[in-house]
Enzyme design. Sequence first.
Site, PDB file in Angstrom:
ATOM      1  N   SER A 242       0.844  -1.200   0.000  1.00 26.04           N
ATOM      2  CA  SER A 242       0.000   0.000   0.000  1.00 26.04           C
ATOM      3  C   SER A 242       0.871   1.238   0.000  1.00 26.04           C
ATOM      4  O   SER A 242       2.097   1.153   0.134  1.00 26.04           O
ATOM      5  CB  SER A 242      -0.927   0.002   1.213  1.00 26.04           C
ATOM      6  N   LYS A 243       0.193   2.378  -0.124  1.00 22.22           N
ATOM      7  CA  LYS A 243       0.895   3.661  -0.239  1.00 22.22           C
ATOM      8  C   LYS A 243       1.862   3.903   0.903  1.00 22.22           C
ATOM      9  O   LYS A 243       2.869   4.585   0.722  1.00 22.22           O
ATOM     10  CB  LYS A 243      -0.125   4.802  -0.281  1.00 22.22           C
ATOM     11  N   ARG A 244       1.530   3.358   2.067  1.00 21.58           N
ATOM     12  CA  ARG A 244       2.435   3.670   3.177  1.00 21.58           C
ATOM     13  C   ARG A 244       3.789   2.983   3.005  1.00 21.58           C
ATOM     14  O   ARG A 244       4.763   3.356   3.652  1.00 21.58           O
ATOM     15  CB  ARG A 244       1.749   3.363   4.518  1.00 21.58           C
ATOM     16  N   HIS A 245       3.888   1.984   2.103  1.00 20.35           N
ATOM     17  CA  HIS A 245       5.191   1.363   1.828  1.00 20.35           C
ATOM     18  C   HIS A 245       6.007   2.177   0.828  1.00 20.35           C
ATOM     19  O   HIS A 245       7.223   2.091   0.799  1.00 20.35           O
ATOM     20  CB  HIS A 245       5.008  -0.041   1.236  1.00 20.35           C
TER      21      HIS A 245
END
Length: 464
Positions: A242-245
Amino acid sequence: MVRTRFAPSPTGFLHIGGARTALFAWAYARHHQGSFILRIEDTDVERSTPAAVQAILDGMRWLGLEHDEGPFYQMQRMDRYREVIAQMLAAGTAYHCWCSKEELDAMRAEQEARGLKPRYDGRWRPEPGRVLPAPPAGVQPVVRFRNPIDGATAWNDVVKGPISFDNGELDDLIIARSDGTPTYNFCVVVDDWDMRITHVLRGDDHVNNTPRQINILRALGAPVPEYGHLPMIHGPDGQKLSKRHGAVSVMQYDDDGYLPDAVINYLARLGWSHGDEEVFSREQFVAWFDGQHISRSPSRFDFDKLKWLNNHYLKHTDDAALAQLVLPRLAARGLTPKEGEADLAQACALLKDRAQTLNEMADTLGMFYTEPTISEADRAKHLDAAPPALAPALVDFAGQLAAAPWTKEAIAAAMKAVLASHGLKMPQLAIPVRLKVFGVAHTPSVDAMLAAMPRATVLARLGA
Ligand code: GLU
């Protein structure tokens, strides 16, 4: 003749996981000299947008995954789906169901109360000798597929090996809603049939759809393609990517300064291997990719490895091509190399070894195209505290540069001569020269850096 497809739903950007699916389907077709078809599954009118379609087309073009047929849009094929539904109703492989929402809710509640898995109980399913109730007035029925009740539906998955579902587990799926619109699984089936798809490679979130799709294909007398379900891509921590990665949209990788060849190479190795090969061209990948050696377990996205690969591809990109790629990124930083400034290709050649992305290159290229600003710390350490011999050495060096041929070799020779006659060591001269000309204490080899700058600029900055 192998025919594969990529069938994204245009509801956002082209996800990096979708791009990997597309790459495998594309490479499989190319490996077999087959065809690769692009199909846009846009029947979810609430969530599909033209911008998302464009994002898919842009992403595919940027990656260089060119399709041979399409893009086909499911919304433009509604007549065809309706036609097939009518044929199935006529053939008895599909039937009308008049259950209201309330009836279905009651059915579910009753099954759950008895500890059963909720499923449609087949109350409108025609069976030989069975008399169905009269259809209620004023209700538009849905159309259900008459799924086989006995036996199992099995396939030998290209990735996961043999998979089997009991038909008793699959209830009679709705293929057309009460307003007549076809449902997702049904459109996929008609498309795969009409587009003569031989190999369906897709994400393994679709495994549960496959037995239903196979049964519908069989009911239609259509050939059943091979299926291969690719495991998910996880983030470095093992959670769904996801974007947080980091970046998940393909075009974000473009924005971030990655080269498509690096992303392709990285994605190819993500969940597939060929011995211990890590760095290979797309042609090589196509030659190797025969559907074997695809991992059965989820892969983990390794951003550091992608950066490492990107650096490899930057190093191997021709300097003039690199200059073209970096130009818009320089412009975005307010820099446009002009006549009489450092040659951009030559500057790229010097910096490409160290950069992991085009954006990093654009940042460091600034030293060629902006007036140097020396930090207080560098000034104190390398200029103010310099030995007294530095000032005359710089004058001498500038004098020699004014007369030397403007080559790396001649500049190196001048430097050596100045060091010898002023009793200085290399860093004692080279660091102040770097600071004065480029504003930074560390650069690739100083002679090559100076040679890439116009002589007049170098002399002016040395104070000559
Ligand atoms: N449209 C589906 C998706 O984006 C893919 C369907 C398929 O490949 O069969 O997940």
